[in-house]
Design a protein around this motif. Structure first.
Motif, PDB file in Angstrom:
ATOM      1  N   GLY A 127      34.342  82.226  27.164  1.00 46.67           N
ATOM      2  CA  GLY A 127      33.001  82.614  27.562  1.00 46.67           C
ATOM      3  C   GLY A 127      32.777  84.121  27.508  1.00 46.67           C
ATOM      4  O   GLY A 127      33.687  84.904  27.228  1.00 46.67           O
ATOM      5  N   PHE A 128      31.536  84.514  27.790  1.00 45.62           N
ATOM      6  CA  PHE A 128      31.146  85.924  27.701  1.00 45.62           C
ATOM      7  C   PHE A 128      31.843  86.803  28.731  1.00 45.62           C
ATOM      8  O   PHE A 128      32.298  87.909  28.419  1.00 45.62           O
ATOM      9  CB  PHE A 128      29.629  86.051  27.889  1.00 45.62           C
ATOM     10  N   HIS A 129      31.914  86.364  29.966  1.00 46.70           N
ATOM     11  CA  HIS A 129      32.420  87.241  31.032  1.00 46.70           C
ATOM     12  C   HIS A 129      33.884  87.614  30.849  1.00 46.70           C
ATOM     13  O   HIS A 129      34.247  88.792  31.004  1.00 46.70           O
ATOM     14  CB  HIS A 129      32.174  86.590  32.397  1.00 46.70           C
ATOM     15  N   PRO A 130      34.775  86.692  30.492  1.00 50.74           N
ATOM     16  CA  PRO A 130      36.144  87.119  30.172  1.00 50.74           C
ATOM     17  C   PRO A 130      36.213  88.070  28.984  1.00 50.74           C
ATOM     18  O   PRO A 130      37.082  88.947  28.933  1.00 50.74           O
ATOM     19  CB  PRO A 130      36.855  85.791  29.856  1.00 50.74           C
ATOM     20  N   ALA A 131      35.282  87.929  28.026  1.00 49.45           N
ATOM     21  CA  ALA A 131      35.263  88.846  26.881  1.00 49.45           C
ATOM     22  C   ALA A 131      34.930  90.264  27.331  1.00 49.45           C
ATOM     23  O   ALA A 131      35.503  91.243  26.824  1.00 49.45           O
ATOM     24  CB  ALA A 131      34.254  88.366  25.838  1.00 49.45           C
ATOM     25  N   PHE A 132      34.004  90.410  28.292  1.00 45.30           N
ATOM     26  CA  PHE A 132      33.713  91.739  28.845  1.00 45.30           C
ATOM     27  C   PHE A 132      34.930  92.297  29.583  1.00 45.30           C
ATOM     28  O   PHE A 132      35.194  93.506  29.558  1.00 45.30           O
ATOM     29  CB  PHE A 132      32.511  91.678  29.782  1.00 45.30           C
ATOM     30  N   ALA A 133      35.684  91.414  30.255  1.00 48.00           N
ATOM     31  CA  ALA A 133      36.897  91.859  30.946  1.00 48.00           C
ATOM     32  C   ALA A 133      37.929  92.368  29.950  1.00 48.00           C
ATOM     33  O   ALA A 133      38.670  93.317  30.232  1.00 48.00           O
ATOM     34  CB  ALA A 133      37.475  90.717  31.782  1.00 48.00           C
ATOM     35  N   VAL A 134      37.985  91.756  28.750  1.00 51.33           N
ATOM     36  CA  VAL A 134      38.889  92.235  27.694  1.00 51.33           C
ATOM     37  C   VAL A 134      38.510  93.658  27.286  1.00 51.33           C
ATOM     38  O   VAL A 134      39.373  94.497  27.015  1.00 51.33           O
ATOM     39  CB  VAL A 134      38.833  91.285  26.476  1.00 51.33           C
ATOM     40  N   ALA A 135      37.196  93.939  27.249  1.00 49.54           N
ATOM     41  CA  ALA A 135      36.745  95.302  26.935  1.00 49.54           C
ATOM     42  C   ALA A 135      37.276  96.289  27.963  1.00 49.54           C
ATOM     43  O   ALA A 135      37.704  97.398  27.620  1.00 49.54           O
ATOM     44  CB  ALA A 135      35.217  95.353  26.887  1.00 49.54           C
ATOM     45  N   PRO A 149      34.845  93.036  17.623  1.00 55.53           N
ATOM     46  CA  PRO A 149      34.076  91.795  17.505  1.00 55.53           C
ATOM     47  C   PRO A 149      34.948  90.576  17.207  1.00 55.53           C
ATOM     48  O   PRO A 149      34.610  89.463  17.614  1.00 55.53           O
ATOM     49  CB  PRO A 149      33.123  92.064  16.335  1.00 55.53           C
ATOM     50  N   VAL A 150      36.060  90.799  16.495  1.00 57.06           N
ATOM     51  CA  VAL A 150      36.954  89.693  16.169  1.00 57.06           C
ATOM     52  C   VAL A 150      37.568  89.126  17.448  1.00 57.06           C
ATOM     53  O   VAL A 150      37.528  87.915  17.708  1.00 57.06           O
ATOM     54  CB  VAL A 150      38.056  90.166  15.196  1.00 57.06           C
ATOM     55  N   VAL A 151      38.120  90.006  18.276  1.00 59.50           N
ATOM     56  CA  VAL A 151      38.715  89.576  19.540  1.00 59.50           C
ATOM     57  C   VAL A 151      37.643  89.047  20.482  1.00 59.50           C
ATOM     58  O   VAL A 151      37.833  88.018  21.159  1.00 59.50           O
ATOM     59  CB  VAL A 151      39.488  90.740  20.200  1.00 59.50           C
ATOM     60  N   ALA A 152      36.493  89.717  20.521  1.00 59.34           N
ATOM     61  CA  ALA A 152      35.407  89.287  21.399  1.00 59.34           C
ATOM     62  C   ALA A 152      34.944  87.872  21.063  1.00 59.34           C
ATOM     63  O   ALA A 152      34.687  87.061  21.960  1.00 59.34           O
ATOM     64  CB  ALA A 152      34.236  90.257  21.299  1.00 59.34           C
ATOM     65  N   ARG A 202      37.090 102.764  21.445  1.00 59.99           N
ATOM     66  CA  ARG A 202      36.090 102.165  20.555  1.00 59.99           C
ATOM     67  C   ARG A 202      36.214 100.639  20.534  1.00 59.99           C
ATOM     68  O   ARG A 202      35.208  99.940  20.409  1.00 59.99           O
ATOM     69  CB  ARG A 202      36.234 102.719  19.146  1.00 59.99           C
ATOM     70  N   PHE A 203      37.436 100.120  20.665  1.00 60.11           N
ATOM     71  CA  PHE A 203      37.611  98.673  20.813  1.00 60.11           C
ATOM     72  C   PHE A 203      36.833  98.180  22.025  1.00 60.11           C
ATOM     73  O   PHE A 203      36.107  97.182  21.970  1.00 60.11           O
ATOM     74  CB  PHE A 203      39.100  98.346  20.971  1.00 60.11           C
ATOM     75  N   SER A 204      36.973  98.906  23.110  1.00 58.55           N
ATOM     76  CA  SER A 204      36.275  98.563  24.349  1.00 58.55           C
ATOM     77  C   SER A 204      34.756  98.653  24.172  1.00 58.55           C
ATOM     78  O   SER A 204      34.009  97.722  24.511  1.00 58.55           O
ATOM     79  CB  SER A 204      36.746  99.516  25.456  1.00 58.55           C
ATOM     80  N   PHE A 205      34.295  99.763  23.608  1.00 56.01           N
ATOM     81  CA  PHE A 205      32.858 100.021  23.449  1.00 56.01           C
ATOM     82  C   PHE A 205      32.197  98.969  22.557  1.00 56.01           C
ATOM     83  O   PHE A 205      31.142  98.418  22.879  1.00 56.01           O
ATOM     84  CB  PHE A 205      32.666 101.419  22.855  1.00 56.01           C
ATOM     85  N   TYR A 206      32.825  98.671  21.401  1.00 58.13           N
ATOM     86  CA  TYR A 206      32.198  97.763  20.451  1.00 58.13           C
ATOM     87  C   TYR A 206      32.376  96.298  20.819  1.00 58.13           C
ATOM     88  O   TYR A 206      31.636  95.439  20.333  1.00 58.13           O
ATOM     89  CB  TYR A 206      32.716  98.044  19.039  1.00 58.13           C
ATOM     90  N   THR A 207      33.354  95.991  21.663  1.00 55.61           N
ATOM     91  CA  THR A 207      33.433  94.636  22.205  1.00 55.61           C
ATOM     92  C   THR A 207      32.172  94.339  23.003  1.00 55.61           C
ATOM     93  O   THR A 207      31.518  93.305  22.823  1.00 55.61           O
ATOM     94  CB  THR A 207      34.669  94.480  23.110  1.00 55.61           C
ATOM     95  N   MET A 208      31.812  95.269  23.872  1.00 51.34           N
ATOM     96  CA  MET A 208      30.602  95.102  24.676  1.00 51.34           C
ATOM     97  C   MET A 208      29.365  95.030  23.796  1.00 51.34           C
ATOM     98  O   MET A 208      28.488  94.165  23.964  1.00 51.34           O
ATOM     99  CB  MET A 208      30.495  96.256  25.676  1.00 51.34           C
ATOM    100  N   LEU A 209      29.271  95.943  22.822  1.00 51.54           N
ATOM    101  CA  LEU A 209      28.067  96.030  22.002  1.00 51.54           C
ATOM    102  C   LEU A 209      27.863  94.771  21.154  1.00 51.54           C
ATOM    103  O   LEU A 209      26.733  94.324  20.947  1.00 51.54           O
ATOM    104  CB  LEU A 209      28.150  97.263  21.093  1.00 51.54           C
ATOM    105  N   ALA A 210      28.964  94.191  20.665  1.00 48.49           N
ATOM    106  CA  ALA A 210      28.865  92.977  19.855  1.00 48.49           C
ATOM    107  C   ALA A 210      28.347  91.796  20.662  1.00 48.49           C
ATOM    108  O   ALA A 210      27.656  90.919  20.136  1.00 48.49           O
ATOM    109  CB  ALA A 210      30.227  92.644  19.253  1.00 48.49           C
ATOM    110  N   LEU A 211      28.674  91.755  21.943  1.00 50.31           N
ATOM    111  CA  LEU A 211      28.318  90.627  22.809  1.00 50.31           C
ATOM    112  C   LEU A 211      26.945  90.763  23.453  1.00 50.31           C
ATOM    113  O   LEU A 211      26.297  89.757  23.786  1.00 50.31           O
ATOM    114  CB  LEU A 211      29.351  90.488  23.932  1.00 50.31           C
ATOM    115  N   PHE A 212      26.488  91.982  23.634  1.00 50.35           N
ATOM    116  CA  PHE A 212      25.459  92.285  24.626  1.00 50.35           C
ATOM    117  C   PHE A 212      24.138  91.543  24.422  1.00 50.35           C
ATOM    118  O   PHE A 212      23.645  90.868  25.337  1.00 50.35           O
ATOM    119  CB  PHE A 212      25.221  93.795  24.678  1.00 50.35           C
TER     120      PHE A 212
END
Length: 488
Positions: free
Chosen positions: A178-186, A167-170, A33-43
């Protein structure tokens, strides 16, 4: 003869404590869910970003977000079916995790074709992962166990801890890199999730698909019953009583439901499906219009307290003078964590006095709370003249109210279907639930595109009116619904 010499079959024994497998699945789901919501918060903000993203219009980003959500919420129906008949739960979850990793990693590349491939991977990954990890939780316990309800509540905490941290980490990673490293964190979150499941698989022995897990004509009730981000027991009218009383109560309710004609039960469930459509349409504006409001119309520095809270939760890594709407996606899971146990305690307090509302009554209250949350947002927009920035406390308070509504609607949905649907049509009605949920998420885009056409206050007022209308309809038909769903 000594009582110690009498062997009790394992299937007939209840557990006196939660098995270790629950905590394995807790961690597996939390990181997924951390992975899923990281993406959703940024998308949606990423799609509109002209430098790192694709510079899409707001309406185009909203439509794709809504379509993605619709497919994500429909995919567990297929994934549960495949797991039951072909792959088994654990193998399906592992496959889903690998698809999740690939999808989030692909999003870290700036390419429209690659982005669509990434979304396909995420939809497939969710279909394999989500229903089956939840089904495994239920398989850890014997039928009628007094611990099963509490197990799902613990499991749901894992979901919302992951959803809160995401979302906090993202936002921290987005702000610094930037956005792309945040997706990599997911993608990294999914690596941890899959590793936990693989490393501690010995604690999950015996919880995969087997003859005991299969229902009539080979159906998979547990896989189908696994909800998307919602624990079956939270807020339901089933009391957390010891094993024997729990089973006796369940039998009484089954007898009551079985006395109702199939046609009546199906009609009642169709009403529930219609409610679900409107609820998800309103609720999942959180990743679209509510995020836009948080990004463009919220002054995060106008409160002395909020920046301090943000700094505490981000360990001082976030620059609070440059906060985006991404961070707002942490507010809902925070309120879920904060409100779940008090709400369960409140229902228990009412139940002991014989005053706990029926499930349809709770859903009615839930829809009125959704409407109230949108009225708060309506007032927030008006106070800022529809284009200005307002205090973050408007968002925080609106999220508190809509989360209370969520806890009265979402957690009990599939559980309600499983209790009310006729056995011979249970699979079809489960499919109806998923279809209604998916359709509601698709409508997020249909109403969401009005964000750029109407004033913000008008947008919030219209959704408030729609939610209130559904709540009023439910109130007017409560009596026949209770007759169609006795004991729930």
């Amino acid at each position: 003869m000594s009582t110690a010499a009498v062997a009790v079959p394992a299937a007939a024994r209840d557990l006196d404590r939660h098995p270790r497998g629950l905590y394995v699945l807790f961690a597996t789901e939390m990181w997924e869910r951390f992975s899923f919501y990281t993406m959703l918060a940024l998308f949606t903000l990423y799609l509109q970003n002209p430098t790192e993203g694709f510079g899409w219009t707001r309406n185009r980003a909203t439509r794709l977000y809504a379509l993605y959500l619709a497919l994500v919420y429909f995919s567990p129906l297929v994934g549960g079916w495949v797991a039951d008949r072909k792959l088994g739960y654990r193998r399906s979850v592992m496959i889903g995790g690998l698809f999740f990793m690939a999808g989030h990693l692909l999003l870290s590349f700036r390419s429209v074709p690659i982005m669509y491939i990434a979304l396909l991977c995420l939809v497939v990954g969710n279909g394999f992962f989500k229903p089956n990890v939840s089904a495994m939780v239920g398989k850890l316990y014997p039928e009628g166990s007094h611990l099963k309800d509490r197990a799902y509540n613990i499991f749901y905490m894992g979901i919302n801890i992951g959803a809160f941290l995401a979302p906090v980490v993202a936002e921290v990673v987005r702000q610094w890199y930037g956005f792309h490293p945040a997706f990599a964190v997911a993608a990294g979150g999914m690596v941890i999730s899959v590793f936990v499941l693989w490393r501690f698989k010995k604690h999950l022995a015996g919880v995969d698909v087997g003859t005991a897990a299969r229902g009539p004509k080979g159906t998979a009730p547990e896989a189908a019953l696994a909800t998307v981000d919602a624990p079956p027991p939270a807020g339901t009218s089933t009391p957390m009583t010891p094993g024997g009383m729990f089973a006796a109560e369940a039998r009484k309710r089954t007898v009551a439901i079985d006395a109702v004609p199939d046609k009546t039960r199906i009609g009642a469930l169709i009403v529930v499906f219609l409610i679900v459509v409107v609820f998800w349409m309103a609720f999942h504006q959180n990743g679209a219009t509510w995020t836009y409001f948080a990004n463009d119309n919220t002054d995060w520095t106008s409160s002395r307290v909020v920046p301090i809270i943000v700094k505490v939760f981000t360990l001082g890594l976030l620059k609070t003078d440059n906060v985006s709407g991404v961070i707002s996606n942490a507010i809902n899971p925070f309120w879920v964590i904060a409100l779940t146990w008090p709400l369960i305690g409140f229902w228990g307090w009412l139940d002991r006095r014989g005053k706990e509302p029926s499930t349809p009554a709770k859903m009615t209250i839930g829809m009125f709370l959704v409407s109230a949350a949108y009225l708060i947002m309506f007032q927030a927009a008006r106070s800022g003249g529809d284009t200005g920035r307002v205090s973050p406390w408007w968002l925080i308070s609106a999220y508190a109210v809509i989360t209370a509504g969520e806890l009265m609607l979402s957690p009990m949905g599939l559980s309600l279907v499983s209790k009310v649907a006729p056995i011979r049509l249970r699979g079809v009605m489960m499919g109806g639930w998923f279809a209604a949920t998916a359709f509601g998420n698709y409508l997020v885009g249909t109403i969401g595109v009005k964000w750029t056409v109407w004033s913000h206050s008008k947008f919030f007022l219209v959704v408030a009116a729609m939610s209130a209308a559904v709540g009023l309809l439910l109130f007017l038909i409560l009596k026949p619904l209770r007759k169609a769903m006795p004991g729930v």
